[in-house]
Design a protein around this motif. Sequence first.
Motif, PDB file in Angstrom:
ATOM      1  N   GLN A 257      17.895  26.677 -55.214  1.00 19.54           N
ATOM      2  CA  GLN A 257      18.675  27.829 -54.776  1.00 19.54           C
ATOM      3  C   GLN A 257      18.193  29.128 -55.413  1.00 19.54           C
ATOM      4  N   HIS A 258      17.457  29.025 -56.528  1.00 19.28           N
ATOM      5  CA  HIS A 258      17.044  30.202 -57.277  1.00 19.28           C
ATOM      6  C   HIS A 258      15.541  30.172 -57.532  1.00 19.28           C
ATOM      7  N   GLN A 259      15.043  31.220 -58.161  1.00 21.16           N
ATOM      8  CA  GLN A 259      13.631  31.299 -58.518  1.00 21.16           C
ATOM      9  C   GLN A 259      13.391  30.990 -59.996  1.00 21.16           C
ATOM     10  N   THR A 260      14.449  30.602 -60.695  1.00 21.45           N
ATOM     11  CA  THR A 260      14.352  30.198 -62.097  1.00 21.45           C
ATOM     12  C   THR A 260      14.887  28.784 -62.238  1.00 21.45           C
ATOM     13  N   CYS A 261      14.255  27.993 -63.079  1.00 23.82           N
ATOM     14  CA  CYS A 261      14.674  26.603 -63.285  1.00 23.82           C
ATOM     15  C   CYS A 261      14.843  26.327 -64.774  1.00 23.82           C
ATOM     16  N   ILE A 262      15.963  25.705 -65.118  1.00 22.54           N
ATOM     17  CA  ILE A 262      16.184  25.177 -66.470  1.00 22.54           C
ATOM     18  C   ILE A 262      16.042  23.667 -66.364  1.00 22.54           C
TER      19      ILE A 262
ATOM     20  N   GLN B 108      23.374  31.529 -64.613  1.00 26.34           N
ATOM     21  CA  GLN B 108      23.846  31.907 -63.282  1.00 26.34           C
ATOM     22  C   GLN B 108      22.715  32.125 -62.290  1.00 26.34           C
ATOM     23  N   GLU B 109      21.523  32.426 -62.798  1.00 24.98           N
ATOM     24  CA  GLU B 109      20.420  32.690 -61.881  1.00 24.98           C
ATOM     25  C   GLU B 109      19.392  31.553 -61.874  1.00 24.98           C
ATOM     26  N   ALA B 110      19.795  30.377 -62.375  1.00 21.27           N
ATOM     27  CA  ALA B 110      18.849  29.273 -62.485  1.00 21.27           C
ATOM     28  C   ALA B 110      19.388  27.989 -61.855  1.00 21.27           C
ATOM     29  N   ASP B 111      18.478  27.184 -61.315  1.00 18.43           N
ATOM     30  CA  ASP B 111      18.773  25.801 -60.974  1.00 18.43           C
ATOM     31  C   ASP B 111      18.619  24.991 -62.256  1.00 18.43           C
ATOM     32  N   ILE B 112      19.575  24.102 -62.541  1.00 18.98           N
ATOM     33  CA  ILE B 112      19.553  23.323 -63.784  1.00 18.98           C
ATOM     34  C   ILE B 112      19.387  21.850 -63.437  1.00 18.98           C
ATOM     35  N   PHE B 113      18.288  21.248 -63.904  1.00 16.57           N
ATOM     36  CA  PHE B 113      17.988  19.856 -63.594  1.00 16.57           C
ATOM     37  C   PHE B 113      17.830  19.040 -64.864  1.00 16.57           C
ATOM     38  N   VAL B 114      18.328  17.810 -64.801  1.00 15.73           N
ATOM     39  CA  VAL B 114      18.149  16.850 -65.883  1.00 15.73           C
ATOM     40  C   VAL B 114      17.348  15.675 -65.338  1.00 15.73           C
TER      41      VAL B 114
END
Length: 323
Positions: A12-17, A45-51
């Motif tokens: 959804q975003h251009q930043t990934c955690i 808020q501006e990142a997709d967060i993946f584990v």
Amino acid sequence: MSELSEYLKLQQHQTCIFAGCDDKYAFCLYVSLWSLLKHSPKLAQEADIFVAGFKLSAENKKALESLPGVHVINYTYPSSLPQTSAIMNFTEASFARYDCFGLLKYYEKVLYLDSDVLVQKEIRPIFDQLSDGIGLVQDPTFTTVRGNFYKEIPQFNMNATGYNSGFIVLNNKGSWANKALEIRSWLYKQTLVYAENLFLPDQGMINLAIEQFNIYPLTISEDYNCPASSPTKELRNAYIIHSTGPRKFWCYYYFKEWYEGYSRWLVAGGHPVSIHRGSAFWRWTLRKLHLDNKVFFQLSPDFFTKPLKFGRFVMKKMFRMKY
């Protein structure tokens, strides 16, 4: 996770955690991500967060995904890993950080966060500091590449700066960015080549990749990877505190906020600490007195082997001290 298509379905975003864990370390990764969401809301808020989860139980997966915006994806090493002593001492999910490089094909910015950290401040501005598309903190203990291996590797400069792999920031503006997928592939393949020589497996390989691909990292301040053993003044100033080595938040130090985050993990239905810790007599005593289900004793140091540390833990808890 040999393919990144799973990520793209959720992008959804251009930043990934990005982070990784297995069942043993799911509880502490929850606290790491909880602290990031709390103290670095602009980035979150501006990142997709993946584990990248390695063999996670349904309960732990659900607890991790109870955190806002967190998605858990199944992870396995793309080939059979040799069972060397060093590799067996680390979770297979540690190698998921290699995928940070591959993610640059789809994201402008990528941040990797270790599972045993505590975020204390907004870390979004760190991306603005990158010079060649990557930022790393020098390892406080293994300050050169040599410390990551049992013996020297002749074709590499073992005296080069040794970086810690617990906090990695990347963007797609580096001179090497067009080789991001090649770097990811090299890391996975060469880990098998050097497996017998690896002391700190994933960290050692990332340090080799820096030289192999002529990458020039920004050496980030230790404030972004501050050892938990640091003096209180340094802890207060730190953006991220890292409980490196065997001295962890859950068996050695009292950190008020980490204690709070772990308590939330249990409420979310996650499994309690299951990592081997303390003496056998201490663990037997807790089971015998039915104290092993109490948060305080799940996190406290071993009373029998570290009585002074246990006493400090009690005092800090009583007075609700920050550290």
